[in-house]
Design an enzyme around this catalytic site. Structure first.
Site, PDB file in Angstrom:
ATOM      1  N   GLY A  32       1.075  -1.420  -0.273  1.00  0.00           N
ATOM      2  CA  GLY A  32       0.004  -0.033   0.199  1.00  0.00           C
ATOM      3  C   GLY A  32       1.434   1.421   0.069  1.00  0.00           C
ATOM      4  O   GLY A  32       1.652   1.156  -0.308  1.00  0.00           O
ATOM      5  N   SER A  33       0.559   2.593   0.665  1.00  0.00           N
ATOM      6  CA  SER A  33       0.849   3.944   0.178  1.00  0.00           C
ATOM      7  C   SER A  33       2.231   3.953   0.617  1.00  0.00           C
ATOM      8  O   SER A  33       3.036   4.598   0.902  1.00  0.00           O
ATOM      9  CB  SER A  33      -0.151   4.372   1.094  1.00  0.00           C
ATOM     10  OG  SER A  33      -1.221   4.739   1.198  1.00  0.00           O
ATOM     11  N   THR A  34       2.954   2.867   1.436  1.00  0.00           N
ATOM     12  CA  THR A  34       4.343   2.938   2.547  1.00  0.00           C
ATOM     13  C   THR A  34       5.429   3.240   0.886  1.00  0.00           C
ATOM     14  O   THR A  34       6.413   3.514   0.320  1.00  0.00           O
ATOM     15  CB  THR A  34       4.870   1.574   2.667  1.00  0.00           C
ATOM     16  OG1 THR A  34       4.503   0.469   2.621  1.00  0.00           O
ATOM     17  CG2 THR A  34       4.411   2.208   4.575  1.00  0.00           C
ATOM     18  N   PHE A  35       4.495   2.729  -0.937  1.00  0.00           N
ATOM     19  CA  PHE A  35       4.996   2.840  -1.751  1.00  0.00           C
ATOM     20  C   PHE A  35       5.672   3.752  -1.969  1.00  0.00           C
ATOM     21  O   PHE A  35       6.170   3.969  -3.077  1.00  0.00           O
ATOM     22  CB  PHE A  35       4.441   1.977  -2.506  1.00  0.00           C
ATOM     23  CG  PHE A  35       5.447   0.502  -3.003  1.00  0.00           C
ATOM     24  CD1 PHE A  35       6.096  -0.617  -2.304  1.00  0.00           C
ATOM     25  CD2 PHE A  35       5.637  -0.073  -3.964  1.00  0.00           C
ATOM     26  CE1 PHE A  35       6.650  -1.516  -2.678  1.00  0.00           C
ATOM     27  CE2 PHE A  35       6.876  -0.441  -4.696  1.00  0.00           C
ATOM     28  CZ  PHE A  35       6.478  -2.120  -3.319  1.00  0.00           C
ATOM     29  N   LYS A  36       4.299   5.261  -1.644  1.00  0.00           N
ATOM     30  CA  LYS A  36       4.578   6.303  -2.278  1.00  0.00           C
ATOM     31  C   LYS A  36       6.021   6.939  -1.805  1.00  0.00           C
ATOM     32  O   LYS A  36       6.768   8.033  -2.406  1.00  0.00           O
ATOM     33  CB  LYS A  36       3.388   6.967  -1.523  1.00  0.00           C
ATOM     34  CG  LYS A  36       2.508   6.454  -2.099  1.00  0.00           C
ATOM     35  CD  LYS A  36       1.105   7.278  -1.539  1.00  0.00           C
ATOM     36  CE  LYS A  36      -0.317   7.155  -1.936  1.00  0.00           C
ATOM     37  NZ  LYS A  36      -1.729   7.116  -1.183  1.00  0.00           N
TER      38      LYS A  36
END
Lengths: 594, 374
Positions: free
Chosen positions: A301-305
């Site tokens: 999820g958003s940690t990839f941002k």
């Protein structure tokens, strides 16, 4: 026998000889031939003289034998002649004891202890019943019937009992039973129990490593070599404790965590829950032996941002002052991309990161393009299995055909699955100035630390530190703030894929961060598998509510331990380093103005 | 001691004292004393292991030491003719017992060697050896005096009979010792070299036959030649015992070998000596045996009577060979052969029979001042 000293036989007055001689001369065959040989070899000596000469030979022969015995006596008694050589023939040289495994400070993680076992050779046991009865008195835990059966068998080797105490050994010894022997054995011991279980793995009775470091370094350990890991047992302990607390609190089915040295890429702690006791691996359920930190791959999820934003900044498609219109969801085919914390307006890059905007991130990724995105993720080693020194490494999952929809979902961490270790390792270059180093479980001396492969500019890295700090100060990760340790990071909540698509209530909630961000030293990753919301979190089980506080507790405990000096974040120096200068885009609008 | 008997004392004992080989006598008594010590060291472990009284073997052995000593001294007082007569009577008696063994003997460990007489279990083959040595010496001396080939038939037949009886038990070890005595005497009595070669070949052939006929001989020789082929447990423990004993030994009672080798008090007592008393003690024992045997041969060499020479040589061959086989076995110089160490190993028959044998030898090696032998 009248005169032993009689003259030579020619003159012997023996009647027998005298009468026997003439026929001998007459025919010269048969007995008399032998007789003549007998007489000739005497060469005129009397029988006593012949006997005396020959006795000298017997004397000599016995002397030689006695000297030989004396020689062998000295040889065996003093030089051990024949003893060692025969023992070598009898049994193979004892293999070296399996090497120890230590943590970075020399704490014992795995050791081999000598133990003793009792066995018997039933062929040499005089009375099986009696022997069994006496042994049963020493080992009441072994049934008498079992002992009798074993001792009366036709085999040449049966165990009586393994791993006995010195006291029991003494008692068996004083029984003096023939056919009963002791065998020196070794036993692998893990003094830390389950704390390091997923990293160490375990080894079987035959001295073979069956998982983790034990298996990875099996050959070296078998030769007796000591392996010193990069792990810090204290950090490991704290990480594990905090993850257990969080896992219990949020009724999660599992948890994982990694503490990585951002400068050297040494793994200081790696935990996967539930875990097991390597001293008794047979009792561990399969799930407990599954290493979520390295073998499990998850849509993060958003940690990839973190990576997406770094990519956008590095590629130059945007800047700290740039931004994207996030006023409407993106529709592509049958998919629709929405924001969880929708602002429905143009958002600057820091805002996109801070509020975790899927729309903004997707547009940023589209600007970089499929090839650029793929290349960047490859440089972060997010598209290949980790090279960490354990056999249990998971293969990342990502689309074969890299279409625009994939570009967009990967931007916010969907459609790609990686392991926690891979995520933590990829976060290190984002905060450390842009240098990729292969993570390791082995302790690295300072001069052994590789120079690192530059994969982004120090400037991008510095910008990312500011953005990660921003998340903690005023974004989704405020619960990850730890006073004095200048933490920063990114939350990530992803719905797990089950039968029929994403499941609303089965989440992977994680937080990846680093501290202290003005001088990043450590990367910390925590993840909870299927946490459930509780009253204190208002029913939320998203990363900001479950993973971020866990991260904060870990940092607040390991920070002092690792010698990170607490600082006052309000000092101008720190504020300046961490400041996000949101200068308005030429012709653009400030967020606050909308 | 030398003042005990006057030079002019012409009593039997007085004359005996001045004519006996006192050095050999002292050596033999020392060996007997060492035997008592070693049986104390070795046998209790064996006794308790097979469920007997702690001092079972000690009692049985020590009670027989005085009779053995007495018999040795008494026999050593006999003159040559009496020795021959006693040996002949003893030999015939033993032969009868030996013939009875297959009928009424007790089978122990796969062989019939013992016979029960008035509550004592007797091993006739032990008594056969010394009496055979004297009788065979007499027959050889007679044959040599006659000088005819035919005269050599009786000693050859005698050996054939005895060897056959021993092999029937079967007792290869005793057969080997008996044959060695006989062969040595034959050799001294002028056996032609050519026949000796044939004899040696025949002996080797006999051993090869034994190797192929008796399974236990096969396995023992195999084990000696190739330790990997089978269980070399006993000799391995024996060698370890010597090594652990080192120079001065582990100390009395501190040995381990006696706890693991089954018949250690008989067949491996030298190893017990090595482990508990050390190499020096073992060398002393070896030196005592060497002294007795070599001195015996030296005496025999000075002998002028062929019968005496042959008998003494035969008796000391028996004594020396048994000692050598025992020690060489325990030191792995030859295949393991259960052989008693004279006067030291456990065994009542052996003790008494060796006493008789040494008595014969001491009697025959006494000085005979210018007397014409009958």
């Amino acid at each position: 026998m009248t005169a032993p000293e009689a003259p030579a036989q020619a003159a012997m007055p023996q009647p027998d000889l005298a009468t026997a001689s003439p026929p001998a001369r007459a025919d010269g065959t048969g007995w008399n031939l032998v007789q003549r040989i007998l007489r000739r070899q005497d060469r005129g000596r009397t029988p006593v003289e012949v006997g005396r000469l020959r006795l000298a030979l017997v004397f000599g022969a016995f002397t030689v034998v006695f000297v030989a015995i004396a020689g062998q006596l000295v040889n065996v008694s003093l030089l051990g002649g024949g003893v060692e050589a025969r023992q070598l023939v009898a049994r193979k040289p004892a293999p070296p004891e399996r090497g120890e495994i230590l943590d970075r400070n020399g704490q014992l993680l795995a050791a081999t202890l000598p133990t003793t076992s009792v066995y018997a050779d039933p062929r040499k046991v005089l009375d099986a019943e009696d022997t069994a009865r006496r042994l049963h008195q020493v080992f009441p835990d072994v049934p008498l019937a079992t002992l009798v059966e074993r001792l009366a068998s036709e085999r040449t080797f049966v165990y009586v009992r393994r791993n006995i105490s010195p006291q029991q050994m003494q008692r068996v010894n004083s029984l003096g039973l023939p056919g009963v022997y002791f065998q020196e054995e070794t036993r692998r011991l893990y003094p830390q129990g389950p704390v390091v279980s997923q990293v160490l793995g375990f080894s079987d009775v035959d001295n073979q490593g069956l998982g983790g470091v034990e298996r990875q370094f099996n050959d070296r350990l078998r030769t007796g070599e000591t392996i010193q890991l990069s792990l810090d047992l204290r950090v490991q302990h704290m990480l594990r404790q905090e993850l257990i607390t969080a896992m219990t609190r949020f009724s999660a089915i599992g948890a994982a965590g990694v503490v990585l040295d951002a400068r050297t890429a040494e793994v200081l702690a790696m935990v996967s829950l539930p875990d097991f006791d390597p001293n008794d691996p047979g009792r561990a359920p399969d799930d407990a032996r599954f290493n979520r930190a390295t073998l499990g791959v998850y849509e993060m999820g958003s940690t990839f941002k973190i990576f997406n934003t770094a990519m956008g900044l590095e590629a130059g498609v945007t800047s700290m002052s740039g931004g994207y219109d996030a006023s409407a969801p993106i529709r592509i085919g049958r998919f629709e991309i929405n924001d969880d914390h929708a602002k429905n307006r143009w958002m600057s890059t820091p805002e996109i990161f801070k509020y975790s905007s899927n729309i903004g991130s997707a547009k940023m990724a589209l600007d970089v393009g499929a090839a650029g995105q793929r290349q960047f993720l490859e440089r972060l080693r997010l598209l290949q299995p980790s090279r960490l020194e354990v056999p249990e490494v998971g293969r990342p999952q990502f689309p074969k055909a890299w279409r625009p929809i994939n570009v967009m979902t990967i931007a916010f961490g969907h459609g790609i699955s990686v392991s926690p270790m891979m995520l933590a390792a990829a976060t290190a270059p984002v905060v450390n100035g842009g240098f990729w180093r292969e993570p390791t479980l082995l302790r690295r001396e300072l001069e052994e630390v590789p120079a690192g492969e530059p994969i982004m500019s120090p400037r991008t890295s510095a910008d990312m530190r500011r953005l990660m700090r921003l998340v903690v100060v005023e974004g989704t990760g405020r619960n990850a703030n730890v006073d004095g340790y200048v933490t920063g990071g990114k939350t990530g909540t992803a719905e797990k894929i089950g039968a029929g698509g994403y499941q609303k209530n089965k989440r992977i909630s994680s937080f990846v961060g680093a501290f202290p961000l003005h001088d990043p030293k450590y990367v910390v990753f925590v993840m909870l598998d299927e946490p459930k919301g509780i009253r204190e979190t208002f029913g939320f089980a998203t990363a900001g509510w479950v993973a971020a506080p866990t991260f904060a507790r870990v940092v607040s405990r390991i920070g002092p331990l690792l010698g990170v000096p607490p600082v006052d974040e309000t000092t101008p120096e720190i504020r300046q380093i961490m400041a996000v200068t949101e200068t308005p885009r030429p012709g653009g609008q400030r967020v606050s103005q909308r | 001691m030398t003042t005990t008997f006057s030079r002019t004392d012409t009593s039997v004992v007085g004359r005996w004292w001045w004519t006996i080989d006192r050095l050999s006598l002292a050596a033999l008594c020392t060996i007997m004393f060492i035997g008592c010590l070693l049986i104390l060291a070795a046998s209790p472990a064996v006794a308790t292991r097979i469920g007997l009284d702690y001092f079972y073997f000690v009692k049985r052995q020590l009670v027989l030491v005085p009779p053995a000593l007495a018999i040795m001294l008494a026999v050593s007082m006999l003159d040559m003719v009496s020795v021959r007569r006693l040996a002949l009577v003893g030999f015939v008696g033993t032969l009868v017992l030996l013939l009875l063994v297959p009928v009424m003997g007790a089978e122990i460990k796969g062989a019939r060697r013992w016979i029960n007489i008035a509550g004592f279990s007797l091993q006739p083959s032990e008594f056969l050896k010394p009496t055979f040595a004297v009788v065979a010496a007499w027959l050889f001396a007679r044959a040599r005096a006659r000088g005819t080939v035919l005269a050599f038939v009786p000693p050859i037949a005698l050996w054939g009979l005895c060897a056959a009886l021993l092999l029937a038990q079967p007792d290869l070890g005793q057969t080997v010792v008996l044959s060695a005595i006989w062969f040595t005497q034959f050799f001294l009595a002028g056996l032609p070299v050519i026949l000796m070669v044939i004899g040696a070949v025949a002996g080797a052939a006999g051993l090869v036959m034994a190797y192929h006929t008796f399974p236990h001989v096969t396995s023992r020789i195999n084990r000696f030649l190739d330790p990997d082929s089978g269980d070399t447990f006993q000799v391995d423990r024996s060698l370890e015992a010597f090594y652990k004993g080192g120079l001065f030994g582990q100390g009395p009672g501190e040995g381990r070998v006696k706890q693991v080798i089954p018949d250690v008090h008989a067949d491996f007592i030298y190893a017990v000596a090595g482990e508990e008393f050390g190499m020096i003690a073992c060398l002393i024992i070896l030196a005592l045996f060497s002294l007795v045997v070599l001195r015996g041969f030296a005496k025999a060499m000075r002998e002028t009577n062929l019968f005496v020479m042959l008998a003494v040589a035969g008796l000391f061959t028996q004594f020396g060979l048994q000692a050598a086989i025992h020690m060489a076995s325990t030191l792995h110089l030859m295949p393991t052969k259960g052989m008693t160490l004279p006067f030291i190993s456990y065994g009542g028959s052996s003790l008494l029979a060796i006493g008789i044998g040494c008595g014969f030898a001491l009697a025959l090696t006494r000085k005979r001042y210018g007397r014409v032998d009958p």
